[in-house]
Write an enzyme that holds these catalytic residues in place. Structure first.
Site, mmCIF file in Angstrom:
data_model
loop_
_atom_site.group_PDB
_atom_site.id
_atom_site.type_symbol
_atom_site.label_atom_id
_atom_site.label_comp_id
_atom_site.label_asym_id
_atom_site.label_seq_id
_atom_site.Cartn_x
_atom_site.Cartn_y
_atom_site.Cartn_z
ATOM 1 N N ASP A 12 22.525 4.075 -20.295
ATOM 2 C CA ASP A 12 23.268 2.823 -20.488
ATOM 3 C C ASP A 12 23.881 2.329 -19.175
ATOM 4 O O ASP A 12 24.221 3.124 -18.300
ATOM 5 C CB ASP A 12 24.370 3.050 -21.536
ATOM 6 C CG ASP A 12 24.913 1.736 -22.067
ATOM 7 O OD1 ASP A 12 24.172 0.736 -22.048
ATOM 8 O OD2 ASP A 12 26.078 1.715 -22.500
ATOM 9 N N ASN A 51 18.990 -3.130 -30.561
ATOM 10 C CA ASN A 51 18.812 -3.941 -29.341
ATOM 11 C C ASN A 51 18.062 -5.251 -29.593
ATOM 12 O O ASN A 51 18.057 -6.146 -28.739
ATOM 13 C CB ASN A 51 18.127 -3.131 -28.234
ATOM 14 C CG ASN A 51 19.024 -2.101 -27.570
ATOM 15 O OD1 ASN A 51 18.577 -1.060 -27.120
ATOM 16 N ND2 ASN A 51 20.331 -2.372 -27.508
HETATM 17 C C1 IPE Z 1 22.319 2.232 -26.286
HETATM 18 O O1 IPE Z 1 22.962 1.331 -25.447
HETATM 19 C C2 IPE Z 1 20.849 1.935 -26.361
HETATM 20 C C3 IPE Z 1 20.068 2.274 -25.169
HETATM 21 C C4 IPE Z 1 20.532 2.802 -24.070
HETATM 22 C C5 IPE Z 1 18.657 1.987 -25.278
HETATM 23 P P1 IPE Z 1 23.571 -0.042 -26.002
HETATM 24 O O2 IPE Z 1 24.025 -0.792 -24.818
HETATM 25 O O3 IPE Z 1 22.597 -0.717 -26.903
HETATM 26 O O4 IPE Z 1 24.788 0.477 -26.871
HETATM 27 P P2 IPE Z 1 26.125 -0.262 -27.307
HETATM 28 O O5 IPE Z 1 25.730 -1.603 -27.874
HETATM 29 O O6 IPE Z 1 26.976 -0.400 -26.088
HETATM 30 O O7 IPE Z 1 26.743 0.658 -28.316
HETATM 31 C C1 IPE Z 2 20.791 0.121 -21.344
HETATM 32 O O1 IPE Z 2 21.495 -0.735 -20.517
HETATM 33 C C2 IPE Z 2 19.366 -0.320 -21.550
HETATM 34 C C3 IPE Z 2 19.070 -0.867 -22.875
HETATM 35 C C4 IPE Z 2 19.906 -0.950 -23.871
HETATM 36 C C5 IPE Z 2 17.728 -1.354 -23.085
HETATM 37 P P1 IPE Z 2 22.192 -2.034 -21.086
HETATM 38 O O2 IPE Z 2 21.204 -3.153 -21.079
HETATM 39 O O3 IPE Z 2 22.809 -1.769 -22.403
HETATM 40 O O4 IPE Z 2 23.290 -2.305 -19.980
HETATM 41 P P2 IPE Z 2 24.812 -2.653 -20.242
HETATM 42 O O5 IPE Z 2 25.362 -1.603 -21.149
HETATM 43 O O6 IPE Z 2 24.839 -4.017 -20.862
HETATM 44 O O7 IPE Z 2 25.423 -2.618 -18.885
HETATM 45 MG MG MG Z 3 24.605 -1.045 -22.957
#
Ligand code: IPE
Ligand code: IPE
Ligand code: MG
Length: 243
Positions: free
Chosen positions: A27, A75
């Site tokens: 993340d 997502n």
């Molecule tokens: C978890 O991260 C999913 C992945 C890393 C693929 P998210 O960014 O989707 O999680 P939340 O929304 O902060 O809980």
């Molecule tokens: C994790 O990084 C990757 C996916 C969820 C695909 P994020 O896209 O959630 O990045 P942040 O959490 O918004 O910084």
């Molecule tokens: Mg994230």
């Protein structure tokens, strides 16, 4: 990194007691890009590079299984442009890294409900799984359109569809029908949030949970060593008494 620095950080970790299975919620890609006033897609690309480095380290250290959260069932709530970018990136990544995974002895598996993806992508995933199936060093499980709750529901449905008796259902039956069959020893989440976000809920029942503020694209060899060194100091009781 210089050899001398690499040796100093490697010394923090006991190479004979590495976790068999590491699971990572990768993340922080978007915030990493925001910080540099770049589009979120820039962060996702950098995140893919970080993953390649982590895979190399895990193979080198004899980790048996690495599970990474690439795209969750939640997502899809993101803007279409971002969703399309991530899905397209997964397809390109399969083609660009497949040979290096074969050379490194890595078995690639995709876990999640893949049926939502277009036929080309599903074929590419299945072909990459078949092409890497003879790897002997590590299994890399990439979770896509994956949710821990959906995984449990699908496991029960598959058990019943195969003639299993719902009243006789056991924990072992559910475990056997999940996408991912082994339990992580070490769960790592980058990006600063202290939550599971629906990742490997069943399998992480007794995992050691490690959270770091580091955004995923910045997570490298030293950070992984720090996580493993932390893991090596845990006392795992699994509900019993101290060993
Ligand atoms: C978890 O991260 C999913 C992945 C890393 C693929 P998210 O960014 O989707 O999680 P939340 O929304 O902060 O809980
Ligand atoms: C994790 O990084 C990757 C996916 C969820 C695909 P994020 O896209 O959630 O990045 P942040 O959490 O918004 O910084
Ligand atoms: Mg994230």
């Amino acid at each position: 990194m210089s050899d001398a620095r690499a040796r100093v950080s490697d010394a923090l970790m006991d190479p004979h007691n590495v976790p068999a299975h590491i699971a990572i919620v990768m993340d922080g890609n978007g915030r990493w890009a925001d910080r540099q006033k770049k589009p979120r897609s820039f962060g996702h690309k950098a995140g893919q590079k970080a993953l390649q480095h982590v895979v190399t380290c895990c193979v080198e250290w004899g980790i048996q299984t690495l599970s990474v959260y690439a795209f969750s069932t939640e997502n899809w709530r993101r803007p279409n442009t971002e969703v399309h970018f991530i899905v397209a990136m997964i397809k390109t990544a399969i083609e660009t890294v497949k040979q290096s995974l074969i050379d490194a002895g890595v078995v690639l598996r995709f876990c999640g409900d893949l049926s939502v993806f277009d036929a080309d992508l599903q074929d590419a995933m299945r072909q990459a799984e078949a092409d890497t199936a003879y790897g002997k060093r590590m299994t890399l499980q990439v979770m896509v359109n994956y949710g821990g709750r959906a995984e449990i529901v699908s496991a029960v449905r598959r058990y019943v569809a195969q003639g299993g008796d719902a009243c006789a259902l056991t924990e072992a039956d559910i475990a056997a029908h999940l996408y991912a069959h082994t339990d992580p020893d070490l769960f790592i989440r980058t990006g600063g949030d202290i939550r599971m976000s629906n990742f490997m809920l069943w399998q992480c029942a007794y995992s050691e949970l490690y959270f770091t503020d580091c955004f995923w694209p910045d997570f490298g060899r030293d950070d992984l060593i720090a996580a493993i060194a932390w893991y090596q100091k845990r006392v795992r009781r699994f509900g019993g008494l101290n060993p």
